[in-house]
Design a protein around this motif. Structure first.
Motif, PDB file in Angstrom:
ATOM      1  N   HIS A  33       0.851  -1.187   0.000  1.00 35.33           N
ATOM      2  CA  HIS A  33       0.000   0.000   0.000  1.00 35.33           C
ATOM      3  C   HIS A  33       0.888   1.239   0.000  1.00 35.33           C
ATOM      4  O   HIS A  33       2.052   1.180   0.397  1.00 35.33           O
ATOM      5  CB  HIS A  33      -0.937   0.034   1.217  1.00 35.33           C
ATOM      6  CG  HIS A  33      -1.889  -1.125   1.278  1.00 35.33           C
ATOM      7  ND1 HIS A  33      -1.577  -2.313   1.897  1.00 35.33           N
ATOM      8  CD2 HIS A  33      -3.137  -1.273   0.766  1.00 35.33           C
ATOM      9  CE1 HIS A  33      -2.586  -3.156   1.782  1.00 35.33           C
ATOM     10  NE2 HIS A  33      -3.556  -2.545   1.095  1.00 35.33           N
ATOM     11  N   ALA A  37       4.302   1.101  -2.964  1.00 31.35           N
ATOM     12  CA  ALA A  37       3.764  -0.257  -3.043  1.00 31.35           C
ATOM     13  C   ALA A  37       4.310  -0.982  -4.269  1.00 31.35           C
ATOM     14  O   ALA A  37       4.517  -0.384  -5.327  1.00 31.35           O
ATOM     15  CB  ALA A  37       2.240  -0.209  -3.113  1.00 31.35           C
ATOM     16  N   LEU A 212      -5.171   1.752  -5.248  1.00 36.92           N
ATOM     17  CA  LEU A 212      -3.765   2.156  -5.280  1.00 36.92           C
ATOM     18  C   LEU A 212      -3.536   3.429  -6.095  1.00 36.92           C
ATOM     19  O   LEU A 212      -2.431   3.966  -6.102  1.00 36.92           O
ATOM     20  CB  LEU A 212      -2.906   1.021  -5.852  1.00 36.92           C
ATOM     21  CG  LEU A 212      -2.620  -0.130  -4.885  1.00 36.92           C
ATOM     22  CD1 LEU A 212      -2.033  -1.321  -5.626  1.00 36.92           C
ATOM     23  CD2 LEU A 212      -1.670   0.328  -3.787  1.00 36.92           C
TER      24      LEU A 212
END
Length: 668
Positions: A33, A37, A212
């Motif tokens: 995350h 990431a 994301l």
């Protein structure tokens, strides 16, 4: 490996048989995350794979973080998919074109009934935020057959066209749909189920989840022809930008705001430098008197430095019979970038896209001896290239351009030394114009492509000579596999401007191919006939492009030695005009480009006008100056010098201009 990629490389991990890349990333404790990431992995063959990818056997892979160059491309392409989904949610009749990642962002082309308005973009962006927040998953699905793909894509005519070509003849850096060896589709699945929310033909890879996508913004829409051809339908292209974090987006928008102020197209109009009349055609510029001065000064200094370094100036015509470019190979390898032929007197003539074949004919025009080598030929030669309408951009991508082209003919023994001195010459000359932050890119042959001619051993020798010259320069060297010209590898000099943007400037190419195609020879010291090596070099790239880059680098406030108007004399009242005219005449006698503003405007308006025109010296005179034989200076930065005697003032202007200093004059 590029410098950017090297800076983001993460230690490799092993994907065990029967598990996914996501399992291996989690097992290794890598971030899943946030801006850093891991979003995809690179397999041993160099291909990027989704985190859902499972290997047939234990496989070592390289995790790719979202803030790396490849990771940013994945982020931006996934955001393009989200945008396309939002468009079709809001405008169900919209047909999909292509949607690749580009530098700092992405775009997607749509066939819609009417152009998108700013209000439309706001609605699309709002819907995108809803999709991102919902956490949809990107899931790859491979079509079992061409027929299955066509059946599912029956309502998408542009996708069907791409399915039919299967990647043949398409630019896979632009067309993300095909070219991966198999036809695949990415489904956007709901976060908590396998419900298919939307799908798009794509070879991937993609982020695991829309969550994301840290920050994005839609920037603008524009018309664009399908696949860049004016013979195809005109679509609506929506541009956007995406970043791992909101702070990065804010920084990028600030940079864009500064870049907009420096846009050479805007400044070119405001400063009366150049224009692009519709009557002439796209990508064809005309230079106005002030732009002509700027161009002349740039060319003049370059000419001086070339003469000092032993170059000989030549000139060649703008058109030629087809035979010349058949021999050179340009009609085989570069025909799509050339204007169509003219049929005259039973022969086909072409506008030249390159100067090199003409310089080769000059070399071949008589017998040559080793004593003449290296022979350095130079020309400010205008060439014509049929750039697609979608990529034409101001002066930085034009269809008519003047190359500052040099071709050096040397022996194989001289090649290494010539490349080293040539690179030093290029870097020093660019620095004289105010550029100093460089790195180098080495473009080589890619054996998976068929556009290259010549033997591997020759290519290796040329590539190694360029690599050694680049490494000896001490600058960072970034590989560019497959980026070579069809006849040989090249080094390109990449320069950063005043706000940190990178521009490709000079190119240096080693060529073993064209000399034998034209039968070039010289007599060696032992009396044998030898084949010369040919080095191609363009320092500015093109004069037009360099003017555009320099205009943005300096934001139109050119150094005094380059400025179209170097000084303006501003009389406070009409009875001071003669005094200013006399001083201006003394500067003109020293070849200073000076004007006198004898208009009816008030002094403060005259100063504002000069500041808007970014003139380095504003020279002001009133009653006290006339009585004392002085003038006052006001500079672009707002600083002032008052009561400067005329001889001292004249010497000051001459010193600054003749020093070729790239910093503006100032009293500070």
């Amino acid at each position: 490996m590029s410098a950017d990629r090297a800076a983001h490389v993460t230690a490799s991990v092993v994907v065990p048989t029967g598990t996914t890349a996501a399992d291996a990333v989690a097992q290794a404790g890598l971030p899943t995350h946030g801006p850093k990431a891991i979003v995809v992995v690179r397999d041993p063959g160099g291909d990027l794979r989704d985190l859902s990818w499972a290997a047939d056997a234990d496989t070592e892979v390289e995790p790719v973080a979202m803030d790396s160059p490849d990771g940013l491309n994945v982020l931006r392409h996934s955001t393009a998919h989200v945008m396309a989904q939002a468009v079709q949610d809001l405008y169900p009749e919209a047909k999909l074109g292509i949607g690749p990642p580009i530098e700092n962002g992405f775009y997607y082309d749509f066939d819609v009934a009417a152009p998108f308005t700013p209000d439309d973009l706001a609605k699309i962006e709002k819907r995108m935020r809803e999709i991102v927040k919902s956490g949809q998953r990107f899931s790859r699905r491979v079509y079992s057959s061409l027929e299955e793909a066509k059946a599912e894509l029956a309502s998408e005519p542009y996708k069907l066209e791409l399915v039919d070509v299967k990647g043949d003849g398409v630019d896979t850096s632009e067309v993300m749909e095909v070219g991966g060896g198999e036809l695949s589709v990415y489904d956007n699945l709901a976060a908590d189920s396998d419900k298919r929310c939307w799908s798009d033909l794509c070879r991937g890879p993609h982020l695991p989840s829309t969550r994301l996508i840290g920050a994005f913004k839609l920037m603008r829409s524009a018309a664009a022809y399908w696949r860049g051809s004016e013979a195809n339908p005109q679509l609506q292209r929506v541009y956007g930008t995406a970043w791992p974090a909101k702070d990065q987006l804010k920084d990028h928008l600030r940079l864009l705001e500064e870049a907009a102020k420096r846009d050479h197209r805007k400044l070119g109009s405001e400063l009366d430098l150049f224009s692009f009349p519709e009557e002439i055609g796209s990508g064809l510029a005309v230079f106005h008197p002030k732009g002509g001065i700027l161009r002349r000064e740039m060319e003049g200094y370059s000419r001086l430095r070339h003469e000092e370094s032993g170059y000989e100036f030549v000139n060649s015509p703008h058109i030629t019979k087809a035979k010349l470019f058949e021999t050179s190979g340009h009609l085989t390898w570069f025909a799509e970038g050339m204007y169509p032929p003219m049929d005259l007197e039973g022969a086909q003539y072409y506008l030249k896209p390159m100067n090199c074949p003409f310089h080769i004919l000059i070399f071949r025009s008589r017998g040559r001896s080793y004593r003449e080598l290296p022979l350095r030929l130079f020309e400010f030669g205008t060439v014509y290239r049929y750039e697609k309408s979608g990529v034409v951009h101001g002066l930085t991508r034009v269809r008519g351009l003047t190359m500052d082209d040099a071709h050096i003919f040397c022996s194989k023994e001289q090649m290494a030394g010539e490349l080293k001195s040539l690179l030093r010459f290029v870097l020093d000359l660019l620095a004289d114009y105010g550029l100093s932050d460089f790195y180098l890119e080495l473009s080589t042959r890619d054996d998976t492509k068929a556009k290259f001619v010549g033997g591997f051993e020759e290519w290796e020798e040329a590539t190694e000579a360029l690599r050694q010259a680049a490494e000896e320069s001490g600058l960072d060297l970034v590989p560019d596999p497959g980026g070579a010209a069809f006849y040989g590898p090249k080094i390109s000099v990449q320069a950063k401007d005043a706000i940190g943007r990178t521009w490709q400037m000079s190119t240096i190419q080693v060529d073993f191919q064209l000399p034998p195609r034209f039968g070039l020879e010289y007599q060696a010291a032992d009396g044998t006939r030898q084949r010369p090596i040919m080095i191609h070099r363009a320092l500015f790239g093109s004069i037009e492009r360099f003017v555009g880059v320099m205009t943005e680098h300096y934001a139109g406030a050119f150094p005094a030695w380059l400025a179209p108007v170097q000084a303006v004399c501003i009389p406070i009242r009409d009875d001071h005009v003669d005094y200013m005219n006399d001083f201006a005449a003394s500067l003109r006698a020293e070849r200073i480009r000076v004007e006198v503003d004898a208009s009816d405007d008030r002094m403060q308006k005259k100063i504002r006008n000069a500041q808007q025109q970014k003139i380095p010296f504003m020279i002001i005179a009133g009653d006290q100056d006339v009585e004392a034989g002085t003038v006052s200076f006001r500079y672009r930065d707002g600083s002032q010098r008052n009561g400067v005697p005329l001889e001292e003032a004249r010497a000051h202007v001459l010193e600054v201009v003749r020093s070729r200093a790239n910093e503006g004059p100032s009293a500070a």
